[in-house]
Design an enzyme around this catalytic site. Structure first.
Site, PDB file in Angstrom:
ATOM      1  N   GLU A 214      -4.447 -16.174   9.626  1.00 29.87           N
ATOM      2  CA  GLU A 214      -3.581 -16.117  10.806  1.00 29.87           C
ATOM      3  C   GLU A 214      -3.792 -17.288  11.755  1.00 29.87           C
ATOM      4  O   GLU A 214      -2.828 -17.877  12.250  1.00 29.87           O
ATOM      5  CB  GLU A 214      -3.786 -14.808  11.571  1.00 29.87           C
ATOM      6  CG  GLU A 214      -3.222 -13.573  10.884  1.00 29.87           C
ATOM      7  CD  GLU A 214      -4.169 -12.946   9.869  1.00 29.87           C
ATOM      8  OE1 GLU A 214      -5.302 -13.449   9.727  1.00 29.87           O
ATOM      9  OE2 GLU A 214      -3.774 -11.968   9.216  1.00 29.87           O
ATOM     10  N   HIS A 283      -6.318  -0.825  14.225  1.00 32.00           N
ATOM     11  CA  HIS A 283      -4.934  -1.018  13.800  1.00 32.00           C
ATOM     12  C   HIS A 283      -3.925  -0.333  14.717  1.00 32.00           C
ATOM     13  O   HIS A 283      -2.773  -0.163  14.343  1.00 32.00           O
ATOM     14  CB  HIS A 283      -4.729  -0.496  12.378  1.00 32.00           C
ATOM     15  CG  HIS A 283      -5.261  -1.398  11.308  1.00 32.00           C
ATOM     16  ND1 HIS A 283      -6.588  -1.480  11.000  1.00 32.00           N
ATOM     17  CD2 HIS A 283      -4.640  -2.275  10.475  1.00 32.00           C
ATOM     18  CE1 HIS A 283      -6.764  -2.345  10.012  1.00 32.00           C
ATOM     19  NE2 HIS A 283      -5.599  -2.848   9.681  1.00 32.00           N
TER      20      HIS A 283
HETATM   21  C1  LIG Z   1      -6.669 -10.335   9.972  1.00 32.16           C
HETATM   22  C2  LIG Z   1      -5.925  -9.399   9.088  1.00 32.16           C
HETATM   23  N1  LIG Z   1      -4.791  -9.818   8.506  1.00 32.16           N
HETATM   24  C3  LIG Z   1      -4.096  -8.992   7.685  1.00 32.16           C
HETATM   25  C4  LIG Z   1      -4.541  -7.728   7.443  1.00 32.16           C
HETATM   26  C5  LIG Z   1      -3.749  -6.794   6.535  1.00 32.16           C
HETATM   27  N2  LIG Z   1      -4.450  -6.666   5.249  1.00 32.16           N
HETATM   28  C6  LIG Z   1      -5.311  -5.658   5.037  1.00 32.16           C
HETATM   29  S1  LIG Z   1      -6.055  -5.784   3.574  1.00 32.16           S
HETATM   30  C7  LIG Z   1      -5.242  -7.190   3.164  1.00 32.16           C
HETATM   31  C8  LIG Z   1      -5.512  -7.828   1.848  1.00 32.16           C
HETATM   32  C9  LIG Z   1      -6.923  -8.277   1.713  1.00 32.16           C
HETATM   33  O1  LIG Z   1      -7.194  -8.675   0.412  1.00 32.16           O
HETATM   34  P1  LIG Z   1      -8.666  -8.971  -0.117  1.00 32.16           P
HETATM   35  O2  LIG Z   1      -9.447  -9.694   0.917  1.00 32.16           O
HETATM   36  O3  LIG Z   1      -8.533  -9.603  -1.438  1.00 32.16           O
HETATM   37  O4  LIG Z   1      -9.354  -7.534  -0.250  1.00 32.16           O
HETATM   38  P2  LIG Z   1      -8.966  -6.310  -1.193  1.00 32.16           P
HETATM   39  O5  LIG Z   1      -8.002  -5.487  -0.417  1.00 32.16           O
HETATM   40  O6  LIG Z   1      -8.428  -6.842  -2.448  1.00 32.16           O
HETATM   41  O7  LIG Z   1     -10.243  -5.556  -1.378  1.00 32.16           O
HETATM   42  C10 LIG Z   1      -4.378  -7.546   4.188  1.00 32.16           C
HETATM   43  C11 LIG Z   1      -3.489  -8.708   4.180  1.00 32.16           C
HETATM   44  C12 LIG Z   1      -5.727  -7.316   8.106  1.00 32.16           C
HETATM   45  N3  LIG Z   1      -6.213  -6.070   7.964  1.00 32.16           N
HETATM   46  N4  LIG Z   1      -6.400  -8.175   8.896  1.00 32.16           N
END
Ligand SMILES: Cc1ncc(C[n+]2csc(CCOP(=O)(O)OP(=O)(O)O)c2C)c(N)n1
Ligand SMILES: [Mg+2]
Lengths: 480, 325
Positions: A214, A283
């Site tokens: 972000e 959230h």
């Molecule tokens: C700063 C932020 N941006 C976006 C999100 C929304 N979000 C939650 S999980 C996620 C994906 C994360 O993927 P990864 O780091 O690969 O972890 P995984 O879910 O695969 O364990 C996103 C975009 C968030 N929670 N926090």
């Protein structure tokens, strides 16, 4: 005794869905993990996997059925020996005597949320219709400070989700410098399905999936805007804009001033703001106060589909950085919206959604729904509340508010943000400055409680403004 | 791994698997709300790494955290009751799926903002360095999170100060609907700390013995005061990102193939059978795990909702009076 397969809940806000397709027929053997059906929620089409094993003896809900409520039985399985567990759902054996009944409060939650959502939609629409017709009347008796809402001709019902998408598509067709970027906006069509179809129409140069970065992509967009491009930055939710808030405030909001007017920043930051349902403290928070505090930013918060479409179009055309605070729970709600190609809502104009003479209720975003519901309940007690939908948080339409208070002599503000230095505080202060002599009672703010958002269903309900609180506030200022 | 260690690992992985399946069921019944990110498929990572730890070591991760809690020894019933938002949960129902903690077990959460736990985990390591203890911080994050700026700010800090932190990237190939190839220009994430001289390894995260071996090297490096270490765990999540994931970004065949050919629990099971562990012994473990999970689910449904007064507690710690004269 067979095991019933229940309609599963597949998202935080799902209360019902369409059973679009059965992938197993009656008589088929089902193993756990098999996909048995497809379900459509308002956000996505999802596969339902079996939890229990056995023979599918009966399909209770035929494919194509809409509005199947969560937890209602959709099929029956012949348990086939060792069922995975007695508590399994989908596939819960509702008749098993040893099954501990879910505590009343928890099982109510789903139903209540569902009902609440229906009520919201219904009341919102009724109010919207009444408000539309009556707005002029309300103003005629006041001092006619605000210009009347322009009549845009024919309308049709669309969801807030469609309204936002249409606004972006219209503006992208109109101006090739407008582009959209953010997490999951392109291939996935938006985490909340707001950007559906945009990648197909505008291609990957104008609808851009970003990594989860972000701070980086916001800075990149602000830099692009300094050259005159017009980015729309989607935050998956506004909670994540905090990662990027430095670029929004220090770069986007201040550069025009610091450059003596040379470098403007025509950019839109948009996404869902505030509480969704049960997503807990990190959230669920409202950023209206945060961004409204900053000179150099404009902040809008649409409630209806017309607000969403009209304000987002105005935001995209605005030569300044504009924060558009949407609400996830409203995305699926339908409201009448003008069909005119030119329809737009100017930033800085509030709207009287329901005229009344006894008290002014000022609200924005989903709090307008709550205010409209409260106004309806109050009308039964003979109290006529005037409900003002702010639409624009900064600049604030102080004239419309003051005109209303000069008529009603009483003010209540409603919002889900925390009480300390919130938007109600600002509204009340501006009313005091502009119309102190007209006030017959100290203004009252109804807002979210002064705590982080709890997860537990009962506590979450208490943390948000409630209808009894709004009614109590109105009775306080009207000395009833 | 010795036979007993592998048996233990099998038990721990199975507990996570069954727990998560049960959580998925309770979600479907509406007993769990909001987001609920299941760890199914990734069990070997957390179980293998936990086997390398000593008392006092710290663990921190994202919202995909139930497995980490169980691995650190937090009780299934307390975690499940938090998922249902009840007073018997680790946060008395106030945190939910994404936010649980146990100081006693060295588990520091449970964080919802992607990437935020990486700086925090670096801070846990800082306190080990500050106190001159030999403890190590295990800081887990997804491959999607590995694109956040604060990850690299943390890498530099940790390398500069030689902080005892093992960064564990759980590369399950997707961050929500975005594959790692579409999100990261780096193709070998274990090299992402190279600019700061942080040693890294790619590890088969579907094999608990491989995880444990690499984990031992990483943890030893930290305990010797040589600074941070980076492990990229190649793993896979079988379920959707959260509960409402239409999963259009990958094929069913891809998921099926991983399940059939690389399942960490199946792999461990085969190894155990080869080491003359009997089917009966494994069945006993299965039954025991099942009953722990069932007991947790029952508790999570019977435990009452938090008292309304809980809404107002824990916002601030009561400050001691300060005399100012
Ligand atoms: C700063 C932020 N941006 C976006 C999100 C929304 N979000 C939650 S999980 C996620 C994906 C994360 O993927 P990864 O780091 O690969 O972890 P995984 O879910 O695969 O364990 C996103 C975009 C968030 N929670 N926090
Ligand atoms: Mg991932």
């Amino acid at each position: 005794m067979g095991v019933q397969i229940l309609m599963p809940a597949l998202s935080p806000t799902m209360t019902e869905g369409k059973l679009s397709r059965w992938l197993k027929k009656e008589g088929d053997e089902v193993k756990s993990g098999d996909v048995i059906a497809e379900i459509e929620t308002d956000k996505a089409t999802m596969e339902v996997e079996a939890v229990d094993e056995g023979k599918l003896t009966k399909i209770l809900v035929p494919e194509g059925t809409e509005g199947v409520s969560v937890n209602s039985p959709i099929a029956e399985l012949d348990g086939g020996g060792e069922a995975v567990s007695q508590g399994a759902a989908p596939g819960q054996d509702t008749a098993a005597p040893q099954q501990p009944a879910p505590p009343a409060a928890a099982s109510h939650t789903v139903g209540e949320v569902a009902k609440q959502a229906e009520d919201n939609a219904a009341v919102a629409e009724r109010g919207a219709r009444r408000g539309e017709g009556a707005a002029q009347g309300g103003r005629a008796s006041g001092e006619a400070a605000a210009a009347p809402e322009k009549d845009w001709g024919p309308t049709k019902p669309i969801t807030v989700r469609e309204a936002l998408r249409d606004a972006m598509a219209l503006e992208m067709r109109r101006d090739k410098d407008v582009f959209l970027m953010g997490e999951e906006v392109a291939q996935y069509q938006g985490a909340y399905k707001i950007s559906q179809g945009l990648l197909d129409e505008f291609g990957p140069r104008r609808v851009i999936d970003t990594p989860i970065t972000e701070h980086g992509f916001t800075g990149m967009a602000v830099g692009a805007a300094m050259t005159g491009l017009r980015p729309i930055v989607e935050f998956m939710t506004f909670n994540f804009s905090m990662q990027a808030i430095d670029q929004i405030i220090n770069s986007a909001a201040k550069t025009l001033y610091m450059s003596g007017g040379q470098l403007g920043c025509p950019i839109v930051f948009r996404g869902p703001n505030g509480a969704a349902a049960r997503v807990a403290a990190q959230h669920s928070q409202c950023y209206a106060s945060w961004y409204a505090h900053v000179p150099g930013l404009k902040v809008v918060a649409p409630w209806s589909s017309a607000d969403a479409k009209g304000l987002l179009r105005a935001a995209i055309r605005d030569p300044n950085p504009v924060i558009v605070l949407e609400n996830e729970i409203l995305y699926g709600h339908s409201f009448e919206c003008p069909t005119s190609e030119d329809f737009i809502v100017p930033i800085g104009k509030a709207k009287v959604e329901r005229p009344g003479k006894d008290v002014t209720i000022v609200a924005y975003s989903i709090a307008v729904t709550w205010a409209m519901q409260a106004a309806e309940a109050l009308a039964k007690d003979g109290i006529e509340a005037e409900v003002i939908n702010l639409r624009s948080i900064r600049p604030l339409d102080a004239e419309t508010i003051a005109a209303s208070v000069k008529k009603t002599n009483r003010l209540v503000t409603v919002e889900e943000g925390w009480p300390y230095a919130n938007i109600g505080t600002e509204v009340a202060m501006q009313v005091i400055e502009a119309a102190f002599d007209w006030l017959d009672a100290p203004p009252v703010r109804v807002c979210g409680k002064d705590v982080p958002m709890p997860y537990a269903a009962n506590l979450e309900k208490l943390a948000l403004p409630t209808q009894p609180e709004i009614i109590e506030a109105v009775k306080r200022v009207t000395y009833k | 791994m010795t036979r007993d260690q592998l048996l233990q690992a099998y038990h721990d992985m199975l507990l996570i698997r069954r727990f998560e399946e049960k959580a998925g069921q309770l979600y479907g019944m509406g007993l769990i709300g909001g987001f609920c990110h299941l760890y199914i498929g990734q069990e070997a990572v957390v179980v293998g790494m936990q086997a390398c730890l000593e008392p006092g070591d710290e663990v921190i991760t994202s919202y995909r955290d139930h497995g980490h809690m169980l691995a650190t020894g937090m009780e299934a019933r307390g975690v499940m009751a938090e998922l249902t938002g009840r007073s018997g949960g680790y946060s008395h129902g106030k945190g939910g799926s994404m936010h649980m903690f146990s100081r006693e077990k060295g588990f520091y959460g449970g964080h919802g903002i992607v990437g935020a736990q990486v700086s925090l985990g670096t801070g846990l390591a800082f306190s080990n360095w500050y106190r001159e203890s030999r403890n190590v911080s295990l800081t887990y994050f997804g491959e999607g999170a590995s694109n956040q700026g604060q990850v690299y700010e943390s890498f530099n800090l940790a390398a500069l100060m030689k902080l005892p932190v093992v960064y564990i990237i759980e590369n399950n190939k997707y961050g929500m609907g975005t594959s790692v190839e579409r999100a990261s220009a780096s193709h070998d994430l274990s090299k992402n700390g190279a600019a700061w001289g942080i040693p890294g390894e790619q590890v088969n995260g579907m094999d608990v013995t491989a995880v444990k071996e690499a984990g031992e090297r990483a943890v030893a490096h930290c305990r010797e005061g040589k600074g941070p270490y980076l492990l990229e765990m190649k793993t896979y999540r079988y379920r959707g990102h959260s509960m409402s994931d239409p999963a259009k970004y990958r094929t069913r065949e891809e998921v099926q193939k991983m399940r059939e050919q690389s399942d960490p629990i199946e792999t461990a099971r085969k190894m155990l059978l080869e080491q003359d562990v009997s089917e009966a012994e494994l069945k006993k473990i299965d039954d025991e795990v099942k009953s722990v999970v069932q007991e947790a689910a029952d508790f999570a449904q019977k435990s009452p909702e938090p008292e309304e007064s809980e809404l107002w507690t824990d916002v601030l710690v009561e400050s001691p009076a300060v005399e100012a004269r």
